[in-house]
Design a protein around this motif. Structure first.
Motif, PDB file in Angstrom:
ATOM      1  N   LEU A 196     -20.714  72.085  62.872  1.00 18.30           N
ATOM      2  CA  LEU A 196     -19.392  72.808  63.298  1.00 18.30           C
ATOM      3  C   LEU A 196     -18.096  71.570  63.256  1.00 18.30           C
ATOM      4  CD1 LEU A 196     -20.146  75.487  65.863  1.00 18.30           C
ATOM      5  CD2 LEU A 196     -19.721  75.822  63.460  1.00 18.30           C
ATOM      6  N   LEU A 255     -14.324  72.796  63.723  1.00 18.29           N
ATOM      7  CA  LEU A 255     -14.648  73.923  64.899  1.00 18.29           C
ATOM      8  C   LEU A 255     -15.396  73.299  65.894  1.00 18.29           C
ATOM      9  CD1 LEU A 255     -15.915  76.613  62.334  1.00 18.29           C
ATOM     10  CD2 LEU A 255     -13.571  76.697  63.620  1.00 18.29           C
ATOM     11  N   LEU A 303     -17.390  82.615  66.302  1.00 14.63           N
ATOM     12  CA  LEU A 303     -17.487  83.676  65.341  1.00 14.63           C
ATOM     13  C   LEU A 303     -16.276  84.345  64.855  1.00 14.63           C
ATOM     14  CD1 LEU A 303     -20.896  85.283  66.241  1.00 14.63           C
ATOM     15  CD2 LEU A 303     -20.393  83.779  64.184  1.00 14.63           C
ATOM     16  N   THR A 328     -14.206  82.609  62.396  1.00 13.98           N
ATOM     17  CA  THR A 328     -14.691  82.571  60.907  1.00 13.98           C
ATOM     18  C   THR A 328     -14.587  83.846  60.025  1.00 13.98           C
ATOM     19  OG1 THR A 328     -16.869  83.351  61.455  1.00 13.98           O
ATOM     20  CG2 THR A 328     -16.511  81.257  61.950  1.00 13.98           C
ATOM     21  N   ARG A 385     -12.584  83.018  56.667  1.00 11.03           N
ATOM     22  CA  ARG A 385     -13.038  81.967  55.837  1.00 11.03           C
ATOM     23  C   ARG A 385     -13.870  82.157  54.762  1.00 11.03           C
ATOM     24  NH1 ARG A 385     -12.861  76.881  59.640  1.00 11.03           N
ATOM     25  NH2 ARG A 385     -14.271  75.943  58.058  1.00 11.03           N
ATOM     26  N   ASP A 397     -16.351  80.367  53.938  1.00 10.72           N
ATOM     27  CA  ASP A 397     -17.492  79.866  54.412  1.00 10.72           C
ATOM     28  C   ASP A 397     -17.846  80.437  55.692  1.00 10.72           C
ATOM     29  OD1 ASP A 397     -15.788  78.729  56.059  1.00 10.72           O
ATOM     30  OD2 ASP A 397     -16.286  76.723  55.794  1.00 10.72           O
ATOM     31  N   GLY A 398     -17.348  81.601  55.791  1.00 12.82           N
ATOM     32  CA  GLY A 398     -17.639  82.257  57.156  1.00 12.82           C
ATOM     33  C   GLY A 398     -19.128  82.810  57.424  1.00 12.82           C
ATOM     34  N   ILE A 440     -21.277  79.857  58.136  1.00 14.53           N
ATOM     35  CA  ILE A 440     -21.258  79.143  59.527  1.00 14.53           C
ATOM     36  C   ILE A 440     -22.020  80.041  60.419  1.00 14.53           C
ATOM     37  CG2 ILE A 440     -19.587  79.074  61.368  1.00 14.53           C
ATOM     38  CD1 ILE A 440     -17.471  78.275  59.369  1.00 14.53           C
ATOM     39  N   GLN A 441     -22.129  81.537  60.137  1.00  8.74           N
ATOM     40  CA  GLN A 441     -22.739  82.622  60.963  1.00  8.74           C
ATOM     41  C   GLN A 441     -24.151  82.218  60.739  1.00  8.74           C
ATOM     42  OE1 GLN A 441     -22.047  86.626  61.086  1.00  8.74           O
ATOM     43  NE2 GLN A 441     -20.046  86.563  59.966  1.00  8.74           N
TER      44      GLN A 441
END
Length: 827
Positions: free
Chosen positions: A526, A531, A548, A551, A554, A556-557, A560-561
């Motif tokens: 992150l 982040l 969350l 994101t 984004r 790339d959300g 990340i999740q």
């Protein structure tokens, strides 16, 4: 049945029926567990604890005659019983016999009981059952075992990477009786190549044992001779599943290779046949009659079993919610053939367009399916919910319901959005709108609670008439899906509180927070994206949700999740209530699906026991005339039983997940076979030391761009920041990087998809290319190799090798990462 010594651990050979005790003194040794042994056996001998203590105090291993003398066992029956007990203790890994036949403690002989974990490259690991570092097993050690075998292993040193290296001393338990794979003949010699990629040794098939199998066919072979340090395994073909690309074959393979029970024993079929088509008047006696309440079921269009129905009413500023669950425990008695088979299966397994059910269809699609317009038995959780979405109180009872309608998510979603649907009667719409109002307050309470809300994408595979994939489409969740999910969640919370208050051993659904190592890795990842995960060493679900929330917009959300989801442990069934980290509940249990999950059935049995007991409880409703039943007939389980069942059910759940992922990976590979050479846009979904996994846009399929197929340069893998960096060009490939790729090769056998860049560096013109950073990144160097050679070389270190090809169409040793899968509607 005879109570033979140690039969509870494993079936013993050459058993003889017990003999009545002759009243003769069997041992002069003082045994603190004598009463327990006397209760279990008519002719008791000293307990395991006494034997272990005797060997622990001895100067060295003891022979059988020494043990019988020390234990003062003179009777022949007692000597035979001791032989059996020593054998059982060896199988359980407590004892070890040396070359002279003397017995010693495994722990004193520097031995550990382990489970073997195979690797597709031929080596493996021995995982100690009592915890600790895994022991590396070289290829020679793995020649005599299969993945999953239980062994006694000794530490003999360290391998080249500093890992403890093990040596197998004895195989205690075999994990496989059958092998599924492709039958091959070479030079007149036939053998089966296992489908399971963690079993690398071939199974030799003698000519007379190949039956009618033809080369190339997929078969099931029973192991007749297990491998030794010198000779390989032999087998006999017992089933021909079909040719390689037969429709549905991938499911048959997964079922057998993962050991999923799929055939009903005769005893189960006989019990199922004895059941009536509908509940009898006697079945309905002593139950709360809820047939006038307008219960409805809401499920998918293709659902066949309806195990939950809901109804709610306004209660002041809040609501009263009824969740009715099919009463499987009424029909399935403890210890019956159906019960034992369900415990063995653990859960139903859902494959694309096929289900391996936990119970026969007479229950799952009949008596225990809450079909519309017919009476059904149900276990009901009735709850009072405040205006703030908090659970105020709850009560459980046995009931009779009459579902008024079978509705689908699509129908209800349209009603909630537009106020009507042509296939939904007007009379049901006010009830659905009340349920929607209840959902809104439950959802608001969930947001305030800070539960983690992963917005993953669930996909559905669409087949044509020939059962070939026509498309892979995302499943859109509407408010109808979410409404049912929240109703099930709060019913499960009410159940967990009830079980916790009872003080009786039960199974909870436990989800623990992230480990220290995973937390460190997540924060490093992150940090590269600017982040930060708050919460220090013990972040809460609210802390996860805060990240969350940032994101959503984004590109790339979802990556990340995915990384945040991977930082969490897998939920499991445990007798100790440890809460649910992801949902942010202090207590959580599974109550809502006893037709497809065995832990839910156990929970129902405990609830029925409490309903029919004399224990004064506020959370149950009893009716006059309902007779109290003995605990042993409804809920005979101890804390040890719950612990063992929890481990068993958690393992069967993992087994089902692995099998379904394998089938989906196979189907996705088959789907791309005809698309070799086609170009797709995608995003980097994972980075490893041997390449990058790319998720193809709109297909939800991942493939690998091997490090040897990256643009001409040497690449270093940054383990902390999950990226590959070119030494000369400073080109960066990291999570979320948009790319354009071409399908280079598809390997159905290994379920692998190889991708390459059609031109340039593959970075999509629509995405912003990551800026090159100065300085050498941390991590060990992993450089691009030339043309990969034989199988396995693609993932090895390639320092010093100059890259000569811009791309290499070579399958990697790691199977493609799974496509993103959402959670089912039931939590």
């Amino acid at each position: 049945m005879p109570k033979d010594h140690d039969k509870n651990t494993e079936t013993l050979k050459n058993e003889t029926p017990k003999k009545k005790s002759r009243g003769k003194k069997q041992s002069g040794v003082v045994d603190p567990h004598a009463e327990r042994e006397a209760a279990r056996y008519d002719n008791p001998i000293p307990s395991r604890e006494v034997i272990l203590g005797l060997l622990d105090a001895a100067e060295g291993p003891m022979g059988f005659e020494q043990l019988t003398a020390a234990l003062q066992l003179e009777d022949e029956d007692a000597r035979i019983a001791l032989q059996r007990r020593l054998g059982a203790m060896q199988r359980d890994g407590q004892l070890m016999a040396n070359r002279r036949g003397k017995f010693g403690l495994a722990t004193r002989m520097n031995l550990q009981t382990c489970r073997v974990i195979g690797h597709r490259d031929g080596y493996g690991f021995a995982k100690p059952e009592e915890g600790g570092d895994d022991l590396f097993l070289n290829n020679r050690q793995m020649q005599r075992v299969f993945d999953g075998d239980k062994v006694l292993a000794a530490i003999i040193g360290q391998d080249r990477r500093g890992r403890p290296e093990g040596q197998i001393v004895e195989v205690l338990e075999r994990a496989h009786a059958e092998i599924v794979g492709r039958y091959v003949e070479e030079g007149g010699i036939g053998y089966v190549v296992p489908h399971h990629n963690r079993i690398t040794a071939h199974l030799l098939i003698p000519p007379k044992r190949k039956k009618k199998a033809k080369p190339g066919q997929v078969v099931t072979a029973t192991i007749t001779d297990y491998p030794t340090a010198i000779l390989g395994a032999k087998g006999e073909i017992t089933e021909i599943l079909g040719d390689h690309l037969d429709p549905g074959l991938e499911i048959d393979i997964a079922i057998r290779s993962h050991g999923i029970p799929y055939e009903w024993p005769d005893e189960v079929l006989a019990e199922a046949a004895s059941l009536r088509d509908e509940p009898t008047p006697k079945d309905k006696e002593g139950r709360v009659d809820l047939r006038q309440k307008a219960f409805v079921t809401i499920d998918g269009e293709d659902a066949k079993d309806f195990d939950d129905a809901v109804y709610c009413e306004r209660e002041g500023q809040g609501f009263r919610l009824w969740v009715a669950i099919a009463d499987v425990s009424h029909y399935v008695a403890v210890g019956s053939a159906m019960d034992e088979e369900a415990a063995e299966r653990g859960n139903s397994v859902y494959f694309p367009e096929r289900v391996v059910p936990m119970f026969p269809e007479v229950l799952s699609n009949g008596l225990c399916s809450l079909k519309p317009k017919v009476d059904r038995l149900a276990m009901v959780c009735e709850m009072s919910i405040g205006a703030d979405g908090q659970l105020l109180d709850s009560v459980f009872y046995e009931s009779v319901i009459h579902s008024h309608a079978r509705l689908t998510y699509t129908e209800v979603g349209t009603v909630l959005a537009e106020g009507t649907h042509p296939d939904v009667k007007q009379a049901y719409i006010p009830d659905l709108m009340r349920l929607h109002d209840l959902y809104k307050i439950l959802r608001a309470a969930r947001d305030r609670r800070g539960a983690i809300d992963f917005e993953t994408t669930e996909t559905r595979i669409v087949f044509n008439d020939e059962r070939k994939i026509e498309a892979i489409v995302p499943v859109t969740r509407n408010d109808a899906h979410k409404l049912i999910e929240e109703c099930m969640l709060i019913a499960n919370v009410a159940t967990a509180r009830f079980l916790d208050d009872s003080g009786i051993p039960a199974l909870f659904r436990v989800h623990e927070g992230p480990s220290a190592q995973r937390l460190e890795n997540l924060r490093a990842f992150l940090g590269e994206l600017a982040l930060d995960l708050p919460g220090g060493e013990t972040p809460t679900p609210e802390d996860y949700q805060k990240v969350l929330a940032l994101t959503g917009d984004r590109e790339d959300g979802h990556i990340i999740q995915t990384m945040m989801l991977r930082s969490l442990s897998q939920a499991a069934y445990q007798p100790d209530n440890g809460g649910h980290f992801g949902l942010h509940y202090d207590a959580y249990a599974h109550f809502t699906s006893p037709i497809r999950r065995y832990p839910d059935l156990l929970v129902h049995r405990l609830i029925r026991h409490l309903i029919r007991s004399d224990i004064p409880l506020q959370q149950v409703r009893r009716l006059p005339g309902v007779s109290a039943l003995k605990k042993s007939s409804i809920y005979p389980y101890t804390a040890a039983d719950m612990s063992a069942l929890g481990e068993q059910c958690s393992a069967s759940e993992r087994r089902a997940d692995e099998a379904t992922r394998e089938v989906e990976a196979w189907l996705k590979c088959e789907f791309l076979r005809d698309k070799v050479g086609e170009v797709f846009s995608g995003v980097v979904a994972a980075v490893t030391n041997f390449g990058i996994f790319v998720e193809l846009a709109d297909l939800y399929i991942e493939g690998l761009v091997h490090i040897s197929a990256l643009p001409g340069d040497y690449y270093q893998f940054d383990t902390v920041k999950h990226r590959l960096i070119g030494e000369r060009t400073r080109r960066v490939y990291q999570l979320g990087t948009p790319v354009v790729v071409q399908v280079a090769r598809v390997d159905l056998d290994d379920r692998k998809i190889d991708l390459e860049f059609p031109d340039s560096d593959g970075v999509s013109s629509e995405g912003e290319k990551p800026a090159a950073k100065k300085g050498k990144p941390k991590g060990r160097s992993r450089r691009g190799a030339g043309k990969p050679g034989k199988k396995g070389e693609g993932q090895k270190k390639a320092e010093g090798q100059k890259k000569t090809q811009p791309a290499a169409k070579k399958a990697t040793k790691k199977s493609p990462a799974k496509g993103r899968r959402g959670t089912r509607k039931r939590s």
